[in-house]
Each structure stands twice: as structure tokens, then as C-alpha cells.
Design a protein around this motif. Sequence first.
Motif, PDB file in Angstrom:
ATOM      1  N   UNK A  27       0.935  -1.359   0.135  1.00  0.00           N
ATOM      2  CA  UNK A  27       0.047   0.164  -0.013  1.00  0.00           C
ATOM      3  C   UNK A  27       0.914   1.376   0.007  1.00  0.00           C
ATOM      4  N   UNK A  28       1.974   1.175   0.737  1.00  0.00           N
ATOM      5  CA  UNK A  28       2.746   2.108   0.945  1.00  0.00           C
ATOM      6  C   UNK A  28       3.367   2.634  -0.506  1.00  0.00           C
ATOM      7  N   UNK A  29       3.944   1.464  -1.116  1.00  0.00           N
ATOM      8  CA  UNK A  29       4.440   1.560  -2.567  1.00  0.00           C
ATOM      9  C   UNK A  29       3.772   2.099  -3.470  1.00  0.00           C
ATOM     10  N   UNK A  30       2.311   1.757  -3.300  1.00  0.00           N
ATOM     11  CA  UNK A  30       1.346   2.513  -4.287  1.00  0.00           C
ATOM     12  C   UNK A  30       1.248   4.006  -4.411  1.00  0.00           C
ATOM     13  N   UNK A  31       1.695   4.658  -3.217  1.00  0.00           N
ATOM     14  CA  UNK A  31       1.468   6.171  -3.147  1.00  0.00           C
ATOM     15  C   UNK A  31       1.963   6.758  -4.275  1.00  0.00           C
ATOM     16  N   UNK A  32       1.443   7.965  -4.711  1.00  0.00           N
ATOM     17  CA  UNK A  32       1.899   8.758  -5.792  1.00  0.00           C
ATOM     18  C   UNK A  32       3.038   9.676  -5.506  1.00  0.00           C
ATOM     19  N   UNK A  33       4.066   9.799  -6.338  1.00  0.00           N
ATOM     20  CA  UNK A  33       5.119  10.700  -5.703  1.00  0.00           C
ATOM     21  C   UNK A  33       4.612  12.137  -5.510  1.00  0.00           C
ATOM     22  N   UNK A  34       5.354  12.890  -4.759  1.00  0.00           N
ATOM     23  CA  UNK A  34       5.243  14.158  -4.671  1.00  0.00           C
ATOM     24  C   UNK A  34       5.559  15.105  -5.655  1.00  0.00           C
ATOM     25  N   UNK A  35       5.022  16.247  -5.732  1.00  0.00           N
ATOM     26  CA  UNK A  35       5.263  17.228  -7.016  1.00  0.00           C
ATOM     27  C   UNK A  35       6.702  17.671  -6.910  1.00  0.00           C
ATOM     28  N   UNK A  36       7.088  17.973  -5.758  1.00  0.00           N
ATOM     29  CA  UNK A  36       8.650  18.460  -5.390  1.00  0.00           C
ATOM     30  C   UNK A  36       9.543  17.381  -5.654  1.00  0.00           C
ATOM     31  N   UNK A  37      10.381  17.947  -6.459  1.00  0.00           N
ATOM     32  CA  UNK A  37      11.664  17.102  -6.955  1.00  0.00           C
ATOM     33  C   UNK A  37      12.304  16.611  -5.728  1.00  0.00           C
ATOM     34  N   UNK A  38      12.779  17.247  -4.602  1.00  0.00           N
ATOM     35  CA  UNK A  38      13.429  16.865  -3.621  1.00  0.00           C
ATOM     36  C   UNK A  38      12.690  15.724  -2.780  1.00  0.00           C
ATOM     37  N   UNK A  47      11.091   4.041  -1.113  1.00  0.00           N
ATOM     38  CA  UNK A  47      10.516   3.112  -1.900  1.00  0.00           C
ATOM     39  C   UNK A  47      11.363   1.939  -2.061  1.00  0.00           C
ATOM     40  N   UNK A  48      12.803   2.226  -2.608  1.00  0.00           N
ATOM     41  CA  UNK A  48      13.925   1.154  -2.646  1.00  0.00           C
ATOM     42  C   UNK A  48      13.970   0.373  -1.287  1.00  0.00           C
ATOM     43  N   UNK A  49      14.054   0.923  -0.279  1.00  0.00           N
ATOM     44  CA  UNK A  49      14.269   0.183   1.007  1.00  0.00           C
ATOM     45  C   UNK A  49      13.036  -0.589   1.406  1.00  0.00           C
ATOM     46  N   UNK A  50      11.981  -0.003   1.105  1.00  0.00           N
ATOM     47  CA  UNK A  50      10.860  -0.779   1.279  1.00  0.00           C
ATOM     48  C   UNK A  50      10.486  -2.004   0.286  1.00  0.00           C
ATOM     49  N   UNK A  51      11.026  -1.861  -0.984  1.00  0.00           N
ATOM     50  CA  UNK A  51      11.170  -2.966  -1.819  1.00  0.00           C
ATOM     51  C   UNK A  51      11.880  -4.089  -1.400  1.00  0.00           C
ATOM     52  N   UNK A  52      13.173  -3.575  -0.849  1.00  0.00           N
ATOM     53  CA  UNK A  52      14.119  -4.837  -0.172  1.00  0.00           C
ATOM     54  C   UNK A  52      13.250  -5.519   0.976  1.00  0.00           C
TER      55      UNK A  52
END
Length: 104
Positions: A27-38, A47-52
Motif C-alpha cells: 500500500x505504501x509503495x503504491x502512493x503517488x510521488x510528490x510534485x516536489x523534486x527533492x 521505496x527502494x528500501x521498502x522493496x528490499x
Amino acid sequence: MNEYRDIAEQLRSRLDDLLQRAEVIEDDLRHPLDADWSEQAVDLADDEALEGVDEVLRSEIQQIRLALLRIKNGTYGKCAKCGDEIRRERLEARPIATRCIKCA
């Protein structure tokens, strides 16, 4: 099956817990990315850590399902390599074990 009923119950309980955790991560990985680049950079790193973590959970889920299947079909507690019995103490410590101490 009766011989390993207690271990099967522990495995089912652990499986339920892992499935719930994996669902939260997905569920957390499905969240949309924020508009702010940083913020996107931080989100992508998270997300990379969560995928691991999810990968590790999925691996353990598969191992537990296979252990439950071995209990069901009567092959649980037999070493996959030499065919000898896996000692009860080892199975209690590591219920997903597929090999005896000698072969591990």
C-alpha cells in the motif's frame, strides 16, 4: 500432521503476520510521488528500501507456505538432501528448515 500441529500453528500465525506486513508495504509503495523534486528523491529512496524489505518478507512467506505443504503431505521433518530425520529441536528453532544439521 498431529506430530507437528504446534509448529504448523506457529507457522500459520507467522504467515498471517507477514502477509499483513507485506500488504502495508505494498500500500505504501503504491502512493503517488510528490510534485516536489527533492521530496520525490526521498520517496524513491524510501521505496527502494521498502522493496528490499518486501522481497525478504515474500521469500519468508514462500518458505512458510512450503513448510506447511510439507507438513500436510507428510514430508516435513525429513532432510531434503539425505532423507534423514530433522531433529525436533532444529524444527522448533527454524521451522522452515529443509535440511538436517549435518547437511545444512
